[in-house]
Design a protein around this motif. Sequence first.
Motif, short mmCIF file in Angstrom:
data_model
loop_
_atom_site.label_atom_id
_atom_site.label_comp_id
_atom_site.label_asym_id
_atom_site.label_seq_id
_atom_site.Cartn_x
_atom_site.Cartn_y
_atom_site.Cartn_z
N GLY A 22 0.52 6.39 6.68
CA GLY A 22 1.94 7.14 6.93
C GLY A 22 2.25 8.34 6.70
O GLY A 22 3.29 8.61 6.63
N LEU A 23 0.97 9.23 6.48
CA LEU A 23 1.05 10.61 6.48
C LEU A 23 1.21 11.51 7.84
O LEU A 23 0.63 10.71 8.77
N SER A 24 1.96 12.39 7.88
CA SER A 24 1.99 13.30 9.06
C SER A 24 0.64 13.50 9.55
O SER A 24 0.25 13.85 10.81
N ASP A 25 -0.36 14.07 8.65
CA ASP A 25 -1.69 14.50 9.00
C ASP A 25 -2.43 14.35 7.68
O ASP A 25 -2.22 15.02 6.67
N PRO A 26 -3.31 13.15 7.54
CA PRO A 26 -4.11 13.13 6.59
C PRO A 26 -5.15 14.06 6.31
O PRO A 26 -6.09 14.34 7.16
N TYR A 27 -5.13 14.79 5.30
CA TYR A 27 -5.73 16.04 5.02
C TYR A 27 -7.06 16.04 4.07
O TYR A 27 -7.93 15.36 3.99
N GLY A 28 -6.46 16.37 2.78
CA GLY A 28 -7.32 16.22 1.60
C GLY A 28 -7.56 14.63 1.22
O GLY A 28 -6.71 14.14 1.46
N LEU A 29 -8.82 14.53 0.71
CA LEU A 29 -9.11 13.13 0.17
C LEU A 29 -10.00 12.97 -1.20
O LEU A 29 -10.82 14.08 -1.09
N CYS A 30 -9.58 12.49 -2.01
CA CYS A 30 -10.91 12.02 -3.05
C CYS A 30 -10.37 10.65 -3.68
O CYS A 30 -9.64 10.10 -3.18
N MET A 31 -11.66 10.09 -4.19
CA MET A 31 -11.53 8.80 -4.73
C MET A 31 -11.68 8.56 -6.21
O MET A 31 -11.89 9.70 -6.88
N TYR A 32 -11.41 7.61 -6.72
CA TYR A 32 -11.17 7.33 -8.07
C TYR A 32 -11.54 6.01 -8.74
O TYR A 32 -11.07 5.02 -7.88
N GLN A 33 -12.23 5.95 -9.60
CA GLN A 33 -12.75 4.50 -10.20
C GLN A 33 -12.27 4.52 -11.51
O GLN A 33 -12.98 5.23 -12.29
N ASP A 34 -11.13 3.56 -12.01
CA ASP A 34 -10.98 3.59 -13.46
C ASP A 34 -11.97 2.83 -14.14
O ASP A 34 -13.08 2.28 -13.76
N ARG A 35 -11.65 2.75 -15.72
CA ARG A 35 -12.46 2.37 -16.47
C ARG A 35 -12.75 0.76 -16.10
O ARG A 35 -13.83 0.12 -16.72
N LYS A 36 -11.65 -0.04 -15.70
CA LYS A 36 -11.80 -1.14 -15.44
C LYS A 36 -12.90 -1.71 -13.96
O LYS A 36 -12.87 -2.93 -13.62
N GLY A 37 -13.03 -0.51 -13.52
CA GLY A 37 -13.79 -0.74 -12.13
C GLY A 37 -13.09 -0.85 -10.76
O GLY A 37 -13.45 -0.79 -9.68
N GLU A 38 -11.72 -0.55 -11.06
CA GLU A 38 -10.96 -0.61 -9.88
C GLU A 38 -10.91 0.68 -9.05
O GLU A 38 -11.07 1.97 -9.94
N THR A 39 -11.03 0.72 -7.74
CA THR A 39 -11.41 1.69 -6.90
C THR A 39 -9.94 2.33 -6.18
O THR A 39 -9.17 1.46 -5.50
N PHE A 40 -9.90 3.88 -6.15
CA PHE A 40 -8.57 4.14 -5.55
C PHE A 40 -8.89 5.26 -4.36
O PHE A 40 -10.15 5.75 -4.82
N VAL A 41 -7.97 5.65 -3.72
CA VAL A 41 -8.21 6.74 -2.93
C VAL A 41 -6.95 7.46 -2.78
O VAL A 41 -5.74 7.02 -2.69
N PHE A 42 -7.04 8.76 -2.90
CA PHE A 42 -5.83 9.92 -2.68
C PHE A 42 -6.06 10.44 -1.44
O PHE A 42 -7.29 11.02 -1.38
#
Length: 660
Positions: A450-470
Motif C-alpha cells: 500500500g506504499l507509493s514506493d517500498p524503500y527502506g526495510l528492517c525486521m524486528y522480533q520481540d521477546r515473545k518471538g513475534e516477528t515484524f517488518v517495517f
Amino acid sequence: MNRLKLAASLLALAAATPALSQTVAPIGATVPTAQGGANGVALLRNPSDPAKSVILASGELGGLEAYGLDGQRTGATPGGETYAVDVRDDLIAVLDRKEGRLRLSRYDFASGKTTAIGARPLTLGYAGEGVCLHRSARDGALYAFSLGGAGQLDQWLLYPTADGKMDGRIVRRLTLSSEAKFCVADDASGALYVAQEAVGVWRYDADPEAEAVPTLIDANRLGKIQGEVGGLAVFNGGKGGNYLVAANVEAGAFNVYDRNADDRFLGAFQVAIDSPSGLYGLRAPVGASLPAGALLIADDRKQGANSKIVSWADVAAALKLPVGEDAPAVAPSKLALVQASMETTPVANDGDAADDPAIWVHPTDPAQSTIIGTNKKRGLMVYDLSGKLLQDLPDGKMNNVDVRHGFKLAGKSVALVAASDRTHKSIALYTVDPATRMLTSVADGHIPTGLSDPYGLCMYQDRKGETFVFIGDPDGLMRQWKLTATAAGKVRALPVRDLKFDTQTEGCVADDETGALYVAEEDVALWKLGADAKTGSAKTAIARIADNPALKDDLEGVAIYAQPKGKGYVIVSSQGNNTYAVFRREGDNAYVGSFAVNANGASGIDGISETDGLEVTSASLGAGLEGGAFVAQDGRNVSPPENQNFKLVPWSVIAEKLKL
Ligand code: CA
Ligand code: CA
Ligand code: CA
Ligand code: CA
Ligand code: CA
C-alpha cells in the motif's frame, strides 16, 4: 600601420594577454642538463636544513639529475629516459619514457644518494608523458597519476611491502580525449589539476572513490590560455593565499588562479624563459633567498636546457597578492581507518544497483554463513563468505533486505528473509535452507504494502518471538506489519502501525533485545523510537546532522553490533563523507567515533564509498571473523572499475582501531 589598425591590434592583444602582467626575474638557475632536455623538475625540501634542499630535474637520457639551490649539479641517477618527476617527503617518482614505467626511489639528505625502492617495475602500457604524486589527507594513502599521449590518466595506489619497498597498482583510469602532459595534486584539499594540451586545465577530486567528473578551470582559445599549457604548480598558503600557476606558453606568461575562490583567474606574470616544460611549486621557506618558497621552471630550450629558480615572494609582490601562510593548518584526520578483507562478485547491473546486505548466520557451521544482498535493479543475491555468488534471484527491484532466525513455520524453526520489492510494491519473503544456503519464497501470494514506493526495510522480533517488518516510503511514511505463518506453510503480513517522519527515511534497524527502533531520516537525524506497535510514535534524535560534524547527509544504512546485557554499538552510514558513525547501543546512545574503509593495496580490494545499506553481526562467522563482521555496499567498486558490490571488514579490526 594606420592608427585605427594599431588600436585594433592592441585591443586584440589586450584580449589575449591577461591584464595583470609583471615580469619576475629568476633568482638563479641550474647548470644545463648533461645530455640536453628538461621536461620536469621538483624540489626536495630538506626538513632539517631547508637551505640544503635539492632540485631534481628530469635530464632525459642523462637520468634524474640533482642540484643544490646554487644550481650546481650534485649527482645523477640513470634510469632509461627520465621524462617527468614528482616528490613527496623523501620519495621520488620518475616517469621513464624509454621503458614506459614509473620508477620509485628515496632520497637520503645525509649521503645525497637515491635508492631505488620499487618492488617491481610499474609498467604503464604506454610511453608516458607526465607524472604527479598525491598523499591523501583523509587516510595518508600515497597515489601517483601517470599521463599518456593518447589521453591516458591512470591513478596508482603506491603502498609499502613487507620488505620496506614500494609497490603499486592502478586503482582508477580516467581517460581524456587527447594528450595530457602535466598534472599536480594538492594534498590538503585533494584537488588534482590536469593540463590537457588541446583543451585547457581540468580539476578532479584526487580521491579514487570520488565522482570522476572534472571541472574546467581554464580553456585554450576561449579562456585565458592561448595555446598549450607547459606545466602546473600549486602554492597552498592556506586561507591567506592559495594559488594554481599554469604556464601559458604561447603568451609567454604564467597564469595565476585563486584556489580560495574556485580557481578564479587572478592575473599573470612573465619570466624570461624560452620553452617552459614543467613547473614545481612549494609554498614553504627554502633558505634565505626563497623566504616564501620556490617556483621551479624546467626550460626545455634547444641549447642549455636547465631549470630556473623563481622566488614565490617575488611573484606575490609583483602581482600584489598575499603570500599566505608558511604551513597552513591541515586538521589531522581523527578517522579510524580499516580495510576490507573480502569483496563480493560485482552485481549484474551497472550504475547504482547494489543497495543493502543482510547476514544469515549458519546454525552450526559459522563459516558457512552467507551475505544476502539486494540489486535494486534486479533482485536478491546470496554470497558465501569468500564473496562468491551462490544464488541469483531476479524476482524484482529489491531495495532493502533483512533476516530473523527462529520463525516458526510448518512445525519448524526457520530463518525468515524479508525484502522490499519496488517492482510489485510488495513484501518479498523467503526462508533459508541451511543445507543448500539457498532462498525459497514463502510469501502467501502477493503481499501488497500500500506504499507509493517500498524503500527502506528492517525486521524486528520481540521477546515473545513475534516477528515484524517495517517498510518506509520516500515521503516519510513507515508501516509496520506482523508476520504470521499460514496453515499451508506460507507467511502473510498484517499491518499493525503507521509511523510518520517529516522527510524521506531509508535505513532502519530494530533491536530485538531492547525493543528500540532506529530510523535514519536521510537529511535530518538518526531517530530512536519503540519497535513495539503499542509504544506510539514518540521519538528522540540520537544524532542530528546539523549538530554532529562527523555526519554528512544522507544518513543511510543502520545496524546493531549486539553484546550481552544490552550493550554494544549502533552504526550508521554517513554517506556524504564516506564514513560510518558509531554510537553506544546502551543509555543515551553516546557518539563513540567514526571509521572509514580505505583501499587495501596488497589485496587489491578498494575502499568503500557512498554506502547505502550496511549490516553488522556480533556472531562468529568462522576463523578470522570470531568477533563478527561489518558488511557494506560500495557505491564505487574501483581497481579495476566494475559494477557495485559488497565488502566485508572483520569487526575485530574496527574494534581495535576505534578502541572499543
Ligand atoms: Ca546508492
Ligand atoms: Ca539490511
Ligand atoms: Ca537513500
Ligand atoms: Ca570502492
Ligand atoms: Ca573492487
